[in-house]
Design a protein around this motif. Structure first.
Motif, PDB file in Angstrom:
ATOM      1  N   ASP A 131       0.810  -1.212   0.000  1.00  0.00           N
ATOM      2  CA  ASP A 131       0.000   0.000   0.000  1.00  0.00           C
ATOM      3  C   ASP A 131       0.844   1.263   0.000  1.00  0.00           C
ATOM      4  N   CYS A 132       1.995   1.203   0.653  1.00  0.00           N
ATOM      5  CA  CYS A 132       2.791   2.411   0.826  1.00  0.00           C
ATOM      6  C   CYS A 132       4.241   2.021   1.080  1.00  0.00           C
ATOM      7  N   MET A 133       5.139   2.875   0.629  1.00  0.00           N
ATOM      8  CA  MET A 133       6.555   2.670   0.895  1.00  0.00           C
ATOM      9  C   MET A 133       7.129   3.933   1.514  1.00  0.00           C
ATOM     10  N   VAL A 134       8.018   3.738   2.469  1.00  0.00           N
ATOM     11  CA  VAL A 134       8.661   4.846   3.171  1.00  0.00           C
ATOM     12  C   VAL A 134      10.101   4.936   2.691  1.00  0.00           C
ATOM     13  N   GLU A 135      10.459   6.120   2.211  1.00  0.00           N
ATOM     14  CA  GLU A 135      11.826   6.354   1.743  1.00  0.00           C
ATOM     15  C   GLU A 135      12.638   7.061   2.817  1.00  0.00           C
ATOM     16  N   GLY A 136      13.932   6.751   2.846  1.00  0.00           N
ATOM     17  CA  GLY A 136      14.831   7.443   3.756  1.00  0.00           C
ATOM     18  C   GLY A 136      14.612   7.030   5.199  1.00  0.00           C
ATOM     19  N   GLU A 137      15.090   7.874   6.102  1.00  0.00           N
ATOM     20  CA  GLU A 137      14.903   7.609   7.526  1.00  0.00           C
ATOM     21  C   GLU A 137      13.408   7.644   7.813  1.00  0.00           C
ATOM     22  N   GLY A 138      12.892   6.591   8.405  1.00  0.00           N
ATOM     23  CA  GLY A 138      11.446   6.438   8.464  1.00  0.00           C
ATOM     24  C   GLY A 138      10.740   6.788   9.750  1.00  0.00           C
ATOM     25  N   GLU A 139      11.462   7.214  10.780  1.00  0.00           N
ATOM     26  CA  GLU A 139      10.814   7.419  12.073  1.00  0.00           C
ATOM     27  C   GLU A 139       9.656   8.415  12.009  1.00  0.00           C
ATOM     28  N   GLU A 140       9.904   9.604  11.501  1.00  0.00           N
ATOM     29  CA  GLU A 140       8.847  10.621  11.450  1.00  0.00           C
ATOM     30  C   GLU A 140       7.730  10.220  10.484  1.00  0.00           C
ATOM     31  N   THR A 141       8.113   9.618   9.369  1.00  0.00           N
ATOM     32  CA  THR A 141       7.121   9.223   8.372  1.00  0.00           C
ATOM     33  C   THR A 141       6.216   8.121   8.905  1.00  0.00           C
TER      34      THR A 141
END
Length: 168
Positions: A131-141
């Motif tokens: 459904d979704c992918m998180v790029e980079g450092e993911g903590e905040e996202t």
């Protein structure tokens, strides 16, 4: 496991329940005699070959399905995977099985392989179980995604994500 531990700690710090899992430990223990070489850092051709991974999954169907069952019974709303080139096919199999059992579970991929500059655009366009992918450092996202899911808001538009909208 560092990324999983970091994201788990961050979400827990903000009051969310997280259930980290690492299927590799059990799979390695069960298969170390036959497949120990495939876990070496310089051996990626096994894990990037879909037919080899399919054979491995078939041999370990019981473990794979036990993890899927555990996730389903946990009533998790979100399931995340840290995806490397060497774990993509295993992650894809698990995501597919989870979606087959409960299509309402939000599947999120993070990790180096999902960057736009790597395979991110290809994965989000072709793997309909993600459904979704998180790029980079993911903590905040990931924190923003979890907050939106909890409040019933849409996840599309979260900074640092690539999301499947069903059409583009």
């Amino acid at each position: 496991p560092f990324a999983t531990a970091s994201l788990t700690a961050y979400l827990r710090k903000h009051g969310f329940q997280v259930m980290p899992m690492d299927i590799n430990i059990e799979l390695y223990q069960k298969n170390k005699d036959k497949y120990s070489e495939t876990w070496r850092i310089n051996v990626s051709n096994f894990w990037t070959n879909s037919s080899m991974v399919d054979g491995f999954i078939n041999e370990n169907h019981d473990i794979m399905e036990r993890y899927v069952e555990y996730i389903i019974k946990s009533n998790a709303k979100i399931v995340g995977f840290t995806v490397y080139i060497s774990s993509y096919f295993m992650s894809s199999y698990l995501a597919k099985r989870i979606k087959e059992r409960d299509s309402s579970i939000l599947i999120i991929y993070g990790g180096p392989e999902v960057a736009r500059t790597m395979s991110g655009l290809k994965i989000i366009s072709n793997d309909k179980n993600v459904d979704c992918m998180v790029e980079g450092e993911g903590e905040e996202t990931i924190l923003e995604i979890v907050r939106r899911v909890k409040s019933g808001a849409k996840i599309e538009g979260c900074r640092g994500t690539l999301c499947w909208t069903g059409s583009e």
